[in-house]
Design a protein around this motif. Structure first.
Motif, short mmCIF file in Angstrom:
data_model
loop_
_atom_site.label_atom_id
_atom_site.label_comp_id
_atom_site.label_asym_id
_atom_site.label_seq_id
_atom_site.Cartn_x
_atom_site.Cartn_y
_atom_site.Cartn_z
N LEU A 98 -11.55 -12.36 -10.52
CA LEU A 98 -10.37 -12.82 -11.25
C LEU A 98 -9.27 -11.78 -11.14
O LEU A 98 -9.54 -10.57 -11.22
N LEU A 99 -8.05 -12.26 -10.95
CA LEU A 99 -6.88 -11.38 -10.84
C LEU A 99 -5.83 -11.83 -11.84
O LEU A 99 -5.64 -13.04 -12.06
N THR A 100 -5.13 -10.88 -12.43
CA THR A 100 -4.14 -11.25 -13.43
C THR A 100 -3.08 -10.17 -13.60
O THR A 100 -3.29 -9.01 -13.21
N LYS A 123 -3.34 -6.94 -11.43
CA LYS A 123 -2.53 -6.92 -10.21
C LYS A 123 -1.72 -5.63 -10.06
O LYS A 123 -1.51 -5.16 -8.94
N SER A 124 -1.28 -5.07 -11.17
CA SER A 124 -0.49 -3.84 -11.08
C SER A 124 -1.35 -2.66 -10.62
O SER A 124 -0.81 -1.62 -10.21
N ASP A 125 -2.67 -2.80 -10.67
CA ASP A 125 -3.57 -1.74 -10.19
C ASP A 125 -3.79 -1.82 -8.68
O ASP A 125 -4.24 -0.85 -8.07
N ILE A 126 -3.52 -2.99 -8.11
CA ILE A 126 -3.98 -3.26 -6.75
C ILE A 126 -3.08 -2.65 -5.69
O ILE A 126 -1.88 -2.92 -5.63
N THR A 127 -3.68 -1.84 -4.84
CA THR A 127 -3.07 -1.39 -3.58
C THR A 127 -3.97 -1.93 -2.47
O THR A 127 -5.05 -2.48 -2.73
N ALA A 128 -3.54 -1.79 -1.23
CA ALA A 128 -4.37 -2.22 -0.12
C ALA A 128 -5.72 -1.50 -0.15
O ALA A 128 -6.78 -2.12 0.06
N SER A 129 -5.70 -0.22 -0.44
CA SER A 129 -6.93 0.57 -0.50
C SER A 129 -7.83 0.10 -1.63
O SER A 129 -9.06 -0.02 -1.47
N GLU A 130 -7.22 -0.16 -2.79
CA GLU A 130 -7.99 -0.63 -3.96
C GLU A 130 -8.64 -1.96 -3.66
O GLU A 130 -9.82 -2.18 -3.97
#
Length: 225
Positions: A98-100, A123-130
């Motif tokens: 789940l993403l939010t 979503k604000s945590d997500i980078t390509a690496s993450e």
């Protein structure tokens, strides 16, 4: 080399975001992984893809659901959480992510309790690496929660306060400005029971002025709302 095929359904109503997810996973997958990625932009498209995959006995291995997506035309499925519940019931061996954008403690706790997602990403945590790390962890050693989710869970656990699911919901409703009399329509408790629970909450949060606003402030500081 024999490759492990992983069938994925991504559901998000933002084309650029979903394209970014696809590109990241395809470019960072392991050499022995073959990814087959389908996409859906709303609950309607997603539920059709899910039911079709079940009907032909070729279910998806992994689902990415954005929580806030347009509902189905019949209104049965209103969000990514509803889709996740469907998958948990009918495709229990598949993994659910789940993403939010939201980071409200009550909602996060509630989703983890009821859905038990294999992945939960803010979503604000997500980078390509993450995203790449999350994907491999979810495939091999779930669950994987992004930094904000883990912080919220650790913060509430560290308080040692006895806040059960119903009391947690009362705190959330108070933070949303819901009056006591209106809570009875949201929680299956009488007005007197809600008042008793509020009194208990004010005691454990050490609220000396008796105000609901003070309780909300203390609950926010402790990470419960």
């Amino acid at each position: 080399m024999n490759k492990t095929q992983i069938k994925i359904l991504m559901t998000d109503d933002h084309p650029m975001i979903i394209e970014g997810y696809q590109n990241t996973l395809l470019s960072t997958k392991k050499e022995d992984q073959e990814l087959i990625i389908d996409i859906a932009a709303n609950c309607e498209q997603s539920i059709k893809a899910i039911t079709k995959s079940i009907a032909i006995n070729a279910p998806y291995d992994l689902f990415f659901f954005d929580i806030s997506i347009p509902p189905t035309e019949d209104g049965i499925y209103q969000s990514g959480v509803d889709l996740a519940s469907y998958v948990r019931r009918y495709v229990p061996d598949s993994k659910v992510v789940l993403l939010t954008m939201f980071n409200e403690s009550y909602r996060i706790h509630n989703i983890i309790k009821n859905i038990k997602p294999d992945g939960f990403l803010i979503k604000s945590d997500i980078t390509a690496s993450e995203l790449s790390s999350a994907f491999q962890a979810i495939i091999n050693f779930p669950p994987y929660y992004s930094g904000t989710v883990n912080q919220i869970l650790k913060k509430t656990l560290s308080t040692g306060l006895d806040v059960d699911e119903v009391n947690h919901e009362i705190l959330y409703l108070l933070s949303q400005g819901v009056k006591n009399k209106d809570m009875t329509h949201r929680i299956h408790l009488s007005l007197s029971m809600i008042e008793k629970r509020k009194k208990y909450l004010k005691e454990i949060f050490n609220i000396t002025d008796g105000k609901d606003d003070s309780l909300v402030i203390a609950a926010k500081k402790a990470g419960f709302v």
